[in-house]
Design a protein around this motif. Structure first.
Motif, PDB file in Angstrom:
ATOM      1  N   MET A 197     -38.413 -64.359 -14.434  1.00  0.00           N
ATOM      2  CA  MET A 197     -38.950 -63.003 -14.324  1.00  0.00           C
ATOM      3  C   MET A 197     -37.773 -62.067 -14.046  1.00  0.00           C
ATOM      4  N   LEU A 245     -43.880 -64.779 -23.607  1.00  0.00           N
ATOM      5  CA  LEU A 245     -43.564 -64.139 -22.327  1.00  0.00           C
ATOM      6  C   LEU A 245     -42.125 -63.626 -22.335  1.00  0.00           C
ATOM      7  N   VAL A 283     -44.930 -55.877 -18.703  1.00  0.00           N
ATOM      8  CA  VAL A 283     -45.256 -56.954 -19.650  1.00  0.00           C
ATOM      9  C   VAL A 283     -46.759 -57.246 -19.616  1.00  0.00           C
ATOM     10  N   CYS A 339     -53.751 -61.352 -17.161  1.00  0.00           N
ATOM     11  CA  CYS A 339     -52.865 -60.193 -16.973  1.00  0.00           C
ATOM     12  C   CYS A 339     -53.333 -59.360 -15.771  1.00  0.00           C
ATOM     13  N   ASN A 384     -40.641 -54.887 -14.452  1.00  0.00           N
ATOM     14  CA  ASN A 384     -40.643 -55.421 -15.830  1.00  0.00           C
ATOM     15  C   ASN A 384     -41.880 -56.283 -16.063  1.00  0.00           C
ATOM     16  N   GLU A 385     -42.180 -57.121 -15.068  1.00  0.00           N
ATOM     17  CA  GLU A 385     -43.311 -58.039 -15.231  1.00  0.00           C
ATOM     18  C   GLU A 385     -44.637 -57.253 -15.284  1.00  0.00           C
ATOM     19  N   ARG A 418     -40.856 -59.770 -22.147  1.00  0.00           N
ATOM     20  CA  ARG A 418     -39.922 -59.309 -21.091  1.00  0.00           C
ATOM     21  C   ARG A 418     -38.740 -58.580 -21.725  1.00  0.00           C
ATOM     22  N   LEU A 433     -48.834 -58.706  -8.352  1.00  0.00           N
ATOM     23  CA  LEU A 433     -47.513 -58.061  -8.347  1.00  0.00           C
ATOM     24  C   LEU A 433     -47.566 -56.708  -7.641  1.00  0.00           C
TER      25      LEU A 433
END
Ligand SMILES: C[S@@+](CC[C@H](N)C(=O)[O-])C[C@H]1O[C@@H](n2cnc3c(N)ncnc32)[C@H](O)[C@@H]1O
Length: 476
Positions: free
Chosen positions: A356, A331, A365, A466, A361-362, A335, A473
């Motif tokens: 995070m 992870l 990823v 994911c 960005n997350e 990132r 998110l």
């Protein structure tokens, strides 16, 4: 088995602190039992056992090591010594084991040797068809490497074995592979020999992953402490969880291999040992089996080489857990990889702490990780669902009384025909019962398909993980 237990008792092997009865070294803590779904022959608790309790003591006199074989046989000793610089400790132990096998009934270890498995399913025993069935390049590479390493070790040891006048059968690669698998799957660690020792009776424990009993750790600590007070043999054991012994035992000052109950066991329950922390591929490589639920399983995917080198995380820390979550290091690496180069330095503290960076960005990823898993799954020739059905078919076939009917009724006719072709077996020439050679190959084929199936399940779970995070998110 009775004769082996009597022989072991004479050598002082015991499953209790007191001297063994002359008729058997077992019966007070352990009994030999069959566990068809969890390792086959193994140990059942002969009574309720407390965590930390000594369950088996095997004195040095009963341990088969190359030192011991050489001490008992000066001819073997002088030949092995002459070749010592060119051979590893494992090669020496294998030669000593085979030398004892060659002695037949006159070997002091005869009763032990005659109870060893006649065949193994470690990766190095896989033929090209079975290796191919692993499908995943990394696993295929591990298997091919294992086979070629063992073949070179055998070639290196051949001059010594000829000098020892081994019979032709003992000189065969097949026999070397059997001995290698015996050593790989049955030795216990000792400080004085890297190859370890073969431990009669002690090698009948089947395996459970070391951390699957941690939940009972705290509640058992008090009980184990009480037990420790009562039991002088337990002085050496460290009971706090941080120093949990990986092997549930070891060679101790008392000149014996001592094995302890890793948790509480009820009478009749299988008593298991944690040989170490292994992924399923490692279990297959060294021990020839897989765990359906392995808390130490790690699933690796091909990552961009940049990603593997940009941080300080070791490559083997970048993996996916069985529940589909990326490892901490993976992870963090993802990132970092999704951060513009000119900002990587300023974010490094946050990245290494596992925080995070930002929603953007997350999201990036999770998109990258999810698509990498999808891409990997698409490149494999079969789905996990199909593999699951193939496993079921292969299992049925191994117990089949009329394999022709079973094959006809299945949708795996083509796969099975390829299997028979590989073995150069004509469909019409075989009997209703499959040949032993084919049955063993089916067993290894099943292991390969089970492995690739669980690989795909982990990746599928990662895709779902994911997707879920992307949804969450996106709502923020
Ligand atoms: C040290 S021996 C244990 C005794 C062995 N069952 C016997 O009959 O001799 C290790 C081997 O047992 C089998 N084994 C041990 N634990 C297992 C498990 N949890 N599931 C399946 N097989 C297991 C594997 O074949 C492994 O290589």
């Amino acid at each position: 088995m009775e004769a082996l237990l009597r022989w072991a008792a004479e050598l002082g092997v015991s499953d209790s602190l007191s001297a063994p009865a002359s008729s058997s070294c077992l019966g007070r803590s352990l009994v030999v039992a069959d566990f068809p779904d969890a390792g086959g022959r193994g140990f059942a608790a002969a009574r309720d056992l407390r965590r930390g309790e000594l369950v088996l003591r095997v004195p040095r006199a009963a341990l088969l090591t190359s030192d011991r074989v050489m001490a008992d046989d000066p001819r073997i000793a002088s030949c092995v010594d002459a070749h010592r610089p060119r051979l590893s400790s494992i090669q020496r132990l294998i030669v000593c084991l085979l030398a004892e096998v060659g002695k037949g009934k006159s070997s002091g270890w005869y009763l032990y040797l005659s109870q060893l498995p006649t065949y193994y399913t470690i990766l190095a025993t896989f033929n090209d068809f079975e290796i191919e069935a692993l499908q995943v390049d990394d696993a295929i590479w591990v298997a091919q490497k294992a086979v070629s390493a063992i073949r070179s070790e055998w070639e290196e040891a051949a001059p010594l074995m000829r000098e020892l006048d081994f019979k032709p059968k003992l000189l065969m690669f097949k026999t070397w592979l059997w001995a290698f698998a015996t050593v790989s799957s049955r030795t216990l660690h000792v400080a004085w020999d890297d190859a370890g020792c073969l431990c009669p009776i002690g090698d009948l424990f089947n395996y459970a992953a070391p951390d699957d009993d941690t939940s009972s750790e705290e509640q058992d600590t008090e009980e184990a402490m009480k037990c420790q007070e009562r039991n002088v043999m337990l002085e050496e054991i460290k009971l706090d969880s941080s120093s949990e012994r990986m092997t549930d035992g070891g060679y101790e000052d008392s000149n014996a291999y001592c094995l302890y109950a890793r948790k509480r066991y009820r009478k009749g329950e299988q008593v298991l040992l944690g040989y170490g922390t292994y992924t399923n591929l490692e279990l297959l490589e060294h021990y020839g089996f897989l765990l359906d639920e392995n808390p130490n399983e790690k699933t690796y995917i091909q990552l961009d080489s940049e990603l593997c080198t940009m941080g300080t995380w070791p490559k083997d820390s970048l993996y996916i857990h069985p529940n589909g979550h990326p490892s901490f290091a993976l992870l963090c690496a993802l990132r970092l990889g999704a951060t513009p180069t000119n900002r990587q330095k300023s974010f490094s503290h946050k990245i290494y702490s596992g925080s995070m960076l930002s929603v953007e960005n997350e999201l990036e990823v999770m998109k990258r990780l999810g698509s990498k898993c999808v891409e990997t799954l698409q490149q494999l020739p079969t789905t996990a669902e199909l593999d699951g059905r193939l496993v079921h078919f292969l299992r049925n076939l191994q117990n089949s009384t009329n394999w022709r009917v079973d094959v006809e009724q299945s949708s795996f006719g083509q796969e099975f025909a390829a299997f028979l072709r590989f073995h150069s077996v004509d469909l019409d020439c075989t009997h209703n019962q499959l040949l032993v050679r084919l049955l063993r190959s089916l067993e290894r084929w099943e292991l390969a398909v089970r492995w690739r199936c669980s690989y795909k399940i982990a990746l599928t779970k990662c895709v779902l993980y994911c997707k879920r995070l992307i949804n969450e998110l996106s709502l923020q």
